[in-house]
Write a protein that holds these residues in place. Structure first.
Motif, PDB file in Angstrom:
ATOM      1  N   GLU A  86       0.834  -1.208   0.000  1.00 14.24           N
ATOM      2  CA  GLU A  86       0.000   0.000   0.000  1.00 14.24           C
ATOM      3  C   GLU A  86       0.868   1.258   0.000  1.00 14.24           C
ATOM      4  OE1 GLU A  86      -2.900  -0.233  -0.868  1.00 14.24           O
ATOM      5  OE2 GLU A  86      -4.302  -1.033   0.607  1.00 14.24           O
ATOM      6  N   TYR A  87       1.960   1.222   0.721  1.00 18.66           N
ATOM      7  CA  TYR A  87       2.850   2.394   0.710  1.00 18.66           C
ATOM      8  C   TYR A  87       3.389   2.641  -0.692  1.00 18.66           C
ATOM      9  CZ  TYR A  87       6.755   5.487   1.310  1.00 18.66           C
ATOM     10  OH  TYR A  87       7.625   6.538   1.163  1.00 18.66           O
ATOM     11  N   GLN A  88       3.851   1.579  -1.338  1.00 14.19           N
ATOM     12  CA  GLN A  88       4.396   1.731  -2.689  1.00 14.19           C
ATOM     13  C   GLN A  88       3.335   2.199  -3.669  1.00 14.19           C
ATOM     14  OE1 GLN A  88       7.442   1.975  -2.727  1.00 14.19           O
ATOM     15  NE2 GLN A  88       8.529   0.074  -3.116  1.00 14.19           N
ATOM     16  N   ASN A  89       2.088   1.867  -3.414  1.00 14.10           N
ATOM     17  CA  ASN A  89       0.989   2.317  -4.270  1.00 14.10           C
ATOM     18  C   ASN A  89       0.529   3.729  -3.939  1.00 14.10           C
ATOM     19  OD1 ASN A  89       0.574   0.139  -6.061  1.00 14.10           O
ATOM     20  ND2 ASN A  89      -0.476  -1.041  -4.470  1.00 14.10           N
ATOM     21  N   GLY A  90       1.157   4.359  -2.964  1.00 15.01           N
ATOM     22  CA  GLY A  90       0.808   5.730  -2.605  1.00 15.01           C
ATOM     23  C   GLY A  90      -0.347   5.859  -1.642  1.00 15.01           C
ATOM     24  N   ARG A  91      -0.825   4.746  -1.110  1.00 15.87           N
ATOM     25  CA  ARG A  91      -1.931   4.786  -0.143  1.00 15.87           C
ATOM     26  C   ARG A  91      -1.342   4.752   1.268  1.00 15.87           C
ATOM     27  NH1 ARG A  91      -4.210   1.486  -4.509  1.00 15.87           N
ATOM     28  NH2 ARG A  91      -3.500  -0.455  -3.524  1.00 15.87           N
ATOM     29  N   HIS A  92      -0.793   5.872   1.653  1.00 13.25           N
ATOM     30  CA  HIS A  92       0.025   5.924   2.864  1.00 13.25           C
ATOM     31  C   HIS A  92      -0.776   5.669   4.134  1.00 13.25           C
ATOM     32  CE1 HIS A  92       2.772   8.724   0.298  1.00 13.25           C
ATOM     33  NE2 HIS A  92       2.950   7.457   0.017  1.00 13.25           N
ATOM     34  N   ASP A  93      -1.951   6.246   4.235  1.00 10.89           N
ATOM     35  CA  ASP A  93      -2.763   6.057   5.441  1.00 10.89           C
ATOM     36  C   ASP A  93      -3.122   4.586   5.632  1.00 10.89           C
ATOM     37  OD1 ASP A  93      -2.631   8.742   5.985  1.00 10.89           O
ATOM     38  OD2 ASP A  93      -4.603   9.210   5.134  1.00 10.89           O
ATOM     39  N   LYS A  94      -3.506   3.925   4.544  1.00 12.65           N
ATOM     40  CA  LYS A  94      -3.834   2.503   4.630  1.00 12.65           C
ATOM     41  C   LYS A  94      -2.600   1.694   5.004  1.00 12.65           C
ATOM     42  CE  LYS A  94      -7.755   2.440   1.402  1.00 12.65           C
ATOM     43  NZ  LYS A  94      -8.288   1.868   0.136  1.00 12.65           N
ATOM     44  N   ALA A  95      -1.453   2.082   4.463  1.00 11.70           N
ATOM     45  CA  ALA A  95      -0.214   1.365   4.775  1.00 11.70           C
ATOM     46  C   ALA A  95       0.078   1.420   6.270  1.00 11.70           C
ATOM     47  CB  ALA A  95       0.945   1.971   3.997  1.00 11.70           C
TER      48      ALA A  95
END
Length: 268
Positions: free
Chosen positions: A93-102
């Motif tokens: 999720e971090y690599q996909n730019g979904r930082h909050d979910k990560a």
């Protein structure tokens, strides 16, 4: 301090595997990558959760984030409280730019297994990249407390302290990393920058010699056949000067060219 495929940082083969197993990367997910690369893709229904995790880790490390995410989510349907899967999905999720979910996923993994130092380090890396340095420091300190024998954890903590301007404390972290792993080029390079900024040029330049060996954004070593100048007298000798870093550094160090031109017989 560059960002790599597996989570946040590039991984050396002897570094701790970010999956949280406690093994070296080459003995864990890196070895599994070779196994999966040589094995025909099987239907996920026939795989165990552990096999799905290893397959997801291989896909993630190879940059195939969609496949890694799908495998993680399928495996989590079977084992929704599998901390390793939650940690890995958080990195996806971090690599996909979904930082909050990560962050939420990685925090969930830590709640399930609070004594896993690797989970704390991974979350610390995410928070550091998001410039949430206070929170990153907390997780890096927890990681180093749980596993004081891991050089990479000391290095990560040193990076966060360095970002915050706590240079003296950062130096101590990098020194501890080098006590644990004397040839750790990344730690040598960061310590070099801190020492030179503090005015200790002799020690700083000694550590800077490792810049060609670092795992993160290594400086390209040009294959010149001639020996490196070690500071010996240049009388009657020819010196080849070459640029190895950015334009700013080249302009800065061009200020010493008049000195070597006067000292050497010829400067190229």
């Amino acid at each position: 301090m560059g960002q790599g495929k597996f989570g946040i940082m590039n991984i050396g083969r002897n570094a701790p595997c970010p999956c949280g197993s406690g093994k070296k990367y080459k003995q864990c997910c890196a070895s599994e990558q070779k196994k999966w690369a040589a094995t025909p893709v099987r239907k996920t229904q026939s795989l165990s959760v552990e096999q799905m995790f290893q397959h997801a880790a291989q896909e993630f490390s190879s940059g195939r984030l969609a496949a890694a995410e799908a495998l993680c989510r399928q495996a989590l349907q079977r084992q929704p409280r599998n901390a390793a899967l939650l940690n890995l999905l958080g990195m996806v999720e971090y690599q996909n730019g979904r930082h909050d979910k990560a962050i939420l996923l990685m925090e969930q993994a830590i709640r399930l297994v609070p004594e896993n130092a690797f989970f704390h380090s991974n979350l610390g890396n995410v928070l550091q990249r998001l410039q949430r340095f206070d929170e990153a420091e907390q997780h890096f300190r927890r990681a180093t407390a749980l596993r004081p024998d891991i050089a990479e954890f000391q290095y990560n903590l040193g990076n966060t302290l360095q970002y915050r301007g706590e240079d003296r404390a950062a130096m101590e972290c990098h020194r501890r990393a080098l006590e644990l792993k004397p040839e750790y080029a990344n730690a040598h390079c960061n310590l070099s920058m801190l020492l030179r900024a503090a005015g200790d040029l002799a020690a700083g330049w000694a550590h800077n010699a490792y810049r060609f060996q670092r795992e993160i954004s290594p400086i390209l070593m040009r294959p010149f056949p001639h020996p490196f100048w070690q500071g010996e007298p240049l009388t009657g000798k020819t010196l080849l000067v070459w640029g190895e870093q950015g334009v700013g550094d080249e302009i800065l160090f061009a200020s010493v060219l008049p000195d070597v031109i006067r000292a050497a017989k010829r400067v190229i």
